[in-house]
Design an enzyme around this catalytic site. Structure first.
Site: not given
Ligand code: NAD
Length: 340
Positions: A141, A221
């Site tokens: 992000c 942010h």
């Molecule tokens: P999150 O924790 O909200 O969601 C992750 C999901 O994956 C959950 O539903 C969890 O149950 C599931 N999960 C966990 N382990 C797993 C596995 N081994 N196999 C399949 N599913 C699994 O995370 P998020 O915030 O959505 O982040 C996901 C990605 O996006 C990460 O790479 C993160 O760095 C990136 N990201 C996050 C944000 C943010 O602010 N939340 C912003 C940009 C990018």
């Protein structure tokens, strides 16, 4: 024919990307993967998404919770053209082998290292380099927010040097485990932060250094930018450049948007799903040229700014649209982002 998109990891990012994909007329969601039964799994079903489990062993848990499951991740892979892997950071390597085995293209998110795919994506800066690729990473992000403004400034005036302080939200609003709730944490203490090198994974020639502080907020942010440009320009020239970009929203404190809280309220009042703000929120009246250098503030909605980038990455990798600007326009229109 519509592109068949699967989503592994239906959390903060995955569920938003699923909705954004479903809103496009040239792609469809063939299934989403959850590890455990939850309210999110139930809502996915209500939205009409087929639900799959990460592993066979989990199917019983879903059955006990009376949540209908269509099969396992491996079975879903047989139905998909491309996987959006929005599982938590650093699980990518394990899944990459599986996607390769099934000949399915994949997009990871910013929690993975650039090296996982060797290619980091931003819709405006390098869409054409993604054409036909099997694997890509949509940067985080913060990096997405930085690339959008730096790319715009670089093609217009040339960026000699960028120095950025990121005030990062400590946790997402649904996260009850992460803090701090009453502190400012220099993160990392040892400078600079990783955000500068991450910008260079897309814009290698920009001289950028970043530092970051974790703050006790969940909303957005906030970036404080100081940029030396190659061509002299005035504040109005910067505003004109930003006004023309497809994913920058200019706001003003005179309109009583003086904080991330009001920027989020604006998104809600605009009727955005989940109150999402897909654009960089740049304060027009913060834009200042002082001693020949540019300064401004922008707010980034961490939960949603990468969502339209994922949609464009799908179009590029499947080669459904050769031109980045056309894909951006299409994605924006389907989501309701005003195209400039
Ligand atoms: P999150 O924790 O909200 O969601 C992750 C999901 O994956 C959950 O539903 C969890 O149950 C599931 N999960 C966990 N382990 C797993 C596995 N081994 N196999 C399949 N599913 C699994 O995370 P998020 O915030 O959505 O982040 C996901 C990605 O996006 C990460 O790479 C993160 O760095 C990136 N990201 C996050 C944000 C943010 O602010 N939340 C912003 C940009 C990018």
């Amino acid at each position: 024919m519509k592109a068949k998109v699967a989503i592994n990891g239906y959390g903060t990012i995955g569920k938003r990307v699923a909705d954004a994909v479903a809103a496009q007329d040239d792609m469809e969601v063939v299934g989403v993967v959850k590890t455990r039964p939850s309210f999110e799994a139930r809502i996915a079903l209500e939205k009409g998404f087929a639900l799959y489990t990460a592993a066979k062993e989990n199917i019983e848990d879903f059955k006990k919770s009376k949540i209908e499951v269509s099969g396992t991740l491996e079975e879903l892979l047989d139905k998909a053209d491309i996987m959006i892997d929005a599982t938590p950071g650093d699980t990518g390597e394990e899944y990459k082998k599986l996607y390769e085995k099934h000949g399915v293209k994949a997009i990871w998110e910013g929690g993975e290292e650039h090296e996982l795919t060797g290619f980091s994506f931003n819709s405006e800066a390098n869409y054409s380099d993604a054409l036909g690729r099997d694997f890509a990473r949509v940067v985080s992000c913060n990096t997405t927010g930085l690339v959008r403004v730096l790319y715009a400034l670089d093609i217009s005036f040339g960026v000699r040097k960028a120095r950025v302080t990121l005030m990062r939200r400590a946790a997402d609003p649904n996260d009850i485990k992460t803090g701090p709730i009453n502190a400012l944490i220099p993160d990392p203490i040892k400078l600079p932060s990783h955000h500068g090198p991450d910008v260079n994974s897309i814009l290698p020639d920009i001289d950028i250094t970043t530092m970051a502080v974790k703050t006790s907020t969940t909303l957005m942010h906030l970036h404080a930018l100081n940029i030396e440009l190659k061509k002299p320009c005035k504040e109005d020239d910067i505003i004109k450049v930003f006004e023309k970009r497809p994913r920058i929203m200019l706001v003003s404190s005179k309109d009583r948007i003086k904080s991330t809280a009001e920027a989020m309220e604006l998104a809600k009042d605009m009727g955005r799903p989940r109150g999402d703000m897909w654009e960089n929120v740049v304060w027009k009246d913060s834009i200042a040229i002082n001693k020949g250098e540019l300064y401004f503030f922008q707010a980034i909605h961490q939960e949603s700014d990468v969502v339209p980038e994922n949609v464009d990455a799908i179009r590029a990798m499947i080669e459904m649209e050769k031109d980045g600007a056309s894909s951006i326009k299409k994605t924006n229109k389907a989501l309701g982002i005003k195209s400039n």
